[in-house]
Motif scaffolding. Structure first.
Motif, short mmCIF file in Angstrom:
data_model
loop_
_atom_site.label_atom_id
_atom_site.label_comp_id
_atom_site.label_asym_id
_atom_site.label_seq_id
_atom_site.Cartn_x
_atom_site.Cartn_y
_atom_site.Cartn_z
N LEU A 159 -1.77 9.16 -1.08
CA LEU A 159 -1.46 8.08 -2.01
C LEU A 159 0.02 8.08 -2.38
N VAL A 160 0.55 9.23 -2.72
CA VAL A 160 1.94 9.33 -3.14
C VAL A 160 2.89 9.02 -1.98
N ASP A 161 2.56 9.46 -0.78
CA ASP A 161 3.39 9.15 0.38
C ASP A 161 3.48 7.64 0.60
N ALA A 162 2.35 6.98 0.57
CA ALA A 162 2.34 5.51 0.77
C ALA A 162 3.11 4.81 -0.35
N MET A 163 2.93 5.27 -1.58
CA MET A 163 3.64 4.64 -2.70
C MET A 163 5.14 4.93 -2.64
N ASN A 164 5.55 6.13 -2.21
CA ASN A 164 6.97 6.43 -2.09
C ASN A 164 7.64 5.56 -1.03
N LYS A 165 6.93 5.28 0.06
CA LYS A 165 7.49 4.38 1.09
C LYS A 165 7.66 2.97 0.53
N LEU A 166 6.68 2.52 -0.25
CA LEU A 166 6.81 1.21 -0.90
C LEU A 166 7.97 1.24 -1.88
N LEU A 167 8.08 2.31 -2.66
CA LEU A 167 9.16 2.46 -3.63
C LEU A 167 10.53 2.41 -2.96
N ALA A 168 10.68 3.11 -1.85
CA ALA A 168 11.95 3.11 -1.13
C ALA A 168 12.31 1.71 -0.65
N ASN A 169 11.35 1.01 -0.06
CA ASN A 169 11.61 -0.35 0.42
C ASN A 169 11.93 -1.30 -0.72
N GLU A 224 3.80 -5.53 4.23
CA GLU A 224 3.20 -4.52 5.11
C GLU A 224 2.97 -3.22 4.35
N HIS A 225 3.97 -2.81 3.59
CA HIS A 225 3.85 -1.56 2.83
C HIS A 225 2.84 -1.70 1.69
N MET A 226 2.78 -2.85 1.07
CA MET A 226 1.79 -3.08 0.01
C MET A 226 0.38 -2.98 0.58
N PHE A 227 0.17 -3.63 1.73
CA PHE A 227 -1.16 -3.58 2.35
C PHE A 227 -1.52 -2.16 2.76
N ASN A 228 -0.52 -1.39 3.19
CA ASN A 228 -0.78 0.01 3.53
C ASN A 228 -1.19 0.80 2.29
N ASN A 235 -2.20 -5.26 -5.81
CA ASN A 235 -2.71 -6.62 -5.57
C ASN A 235 -1.89 -7.65 -6.33
N SER A 236 -1.49 -7.35 -7.56
CA SER A 236 -0.68 -8.31 -8.31
C SER A 236 0.70 -8.46 -7.69
N MET A 237 1.22 -7.39 -7.11
CA MET A 237 2.51 -7.46 -6.42
C MET A 237 2.39 -8.32 -5.16
N VAL A 238 1.27 -8.20 -4.46
CA VAL A 238 1.05 -8.99 -3.25
C VAL A 238 1.07 -10.48 -3.60
N LYS A 239 0.36 -10.86 -4.63
CA LYS A 239 0.32 -12.28 -5.02
C LYS A 239 1.71 -12.81 -5.31
N TYR A 240 2.49 -12.07 -6.07
CA TYR A 240 3.84 -12.49 -6.43
C TYR A 240 4.73 -12.58 -5.19
N THR A 241 4.64 -11.59 -4.32
CA THR A 241 5.48 -11.55 -3.12
C THR A 241 5.12 -12.67 -2.15
#
Length: 174
Positions: free
Chosen positions: A33-43, A133-137, A155-161
């Motif tokens: 979970l943290v790895d996926a979120m850190n990749k999203l955070l970096a992007n 892509e990162h959000m869906f991951n 999910n709320s970030m996906v809608k906004y994006t």
């Protein structure tokens, strides 16, 4: 003779037992979970800085529209960055937080300041596709690990994006 309790226990789904860990997630689940979120955070962090760059340096006849849009979008990105980092802290982990780490990890790359306004818009549209892509991951990893809190947040970030992707795409098709 079968009792009501026996029937009820056969028809109710059993909840999966988790080994005790922070929030009930195993070390492996937390790491995923943290790895996926850190990749999203970096992007998100590189995207945020790119939006600020473009906000400060956009020129041309669409200046007022685009300048304002980039500001709104970097303010929203700042909130999402904070939400993701704080969600990582919920898991008892330290979020990625240096520009060096962000740039090494991010699929979104920095841009120069010499782009036209429409090139800047095109760059942000591409960034949104990478972010999605990162959000869906993150959502997939969270679903696989039973983490509904992260699913709800992303999910709320996906809608906004998706909405901003559509709006900038429509704007660039003048």
């Amino acid at each position: 003779m079968t009792t009501d309790t026996q029937i009820e226990s056969k028809t109710k789904p059993k909840l999966q037992k988790r080994a005790f860990a922070r929030l009930g997630y195993t070390k492996m689940e937390t790491a995923e979970l943290v790895d996926a979120m850190n990749k999203l955070l970096a992007n998100y962090s590189v995207h945020y800085q790119k939006l600020r760059n473009f906000h400060w340096n956009v020129k041309g006849p669409d200046f007022f529209d685009i300048h304002e849009q980039f500001e709104q979008q970097y303010n929203a990105a700042k909130v999402s960055i904070d939400d993701v980092a704080e969600r990582i802290r919920v898991f008892g982990q330290t979020p990625m937080s240096t520009m060096r780490d962000y740039l090494e990890t991010s699929d979104i790359k920095e841009s120069s300041t010499d782009l036209s306004a429409m090139e800047m818009v095109s760059e942000i549209v591409k960034d949104y596709e990478i972010l999605l892509e990162h959000m869906f991951n993150v959502i997939e990893v969270a679903l696989n690990n039973g983490d509904s809190g992260t699913v709800d947040m992303v999910n709320s970030m996906v809608k906004y994006t998706e909405k901003n992707h559509w709006m900038l795409t429509a704007f660039s098709k003048k």
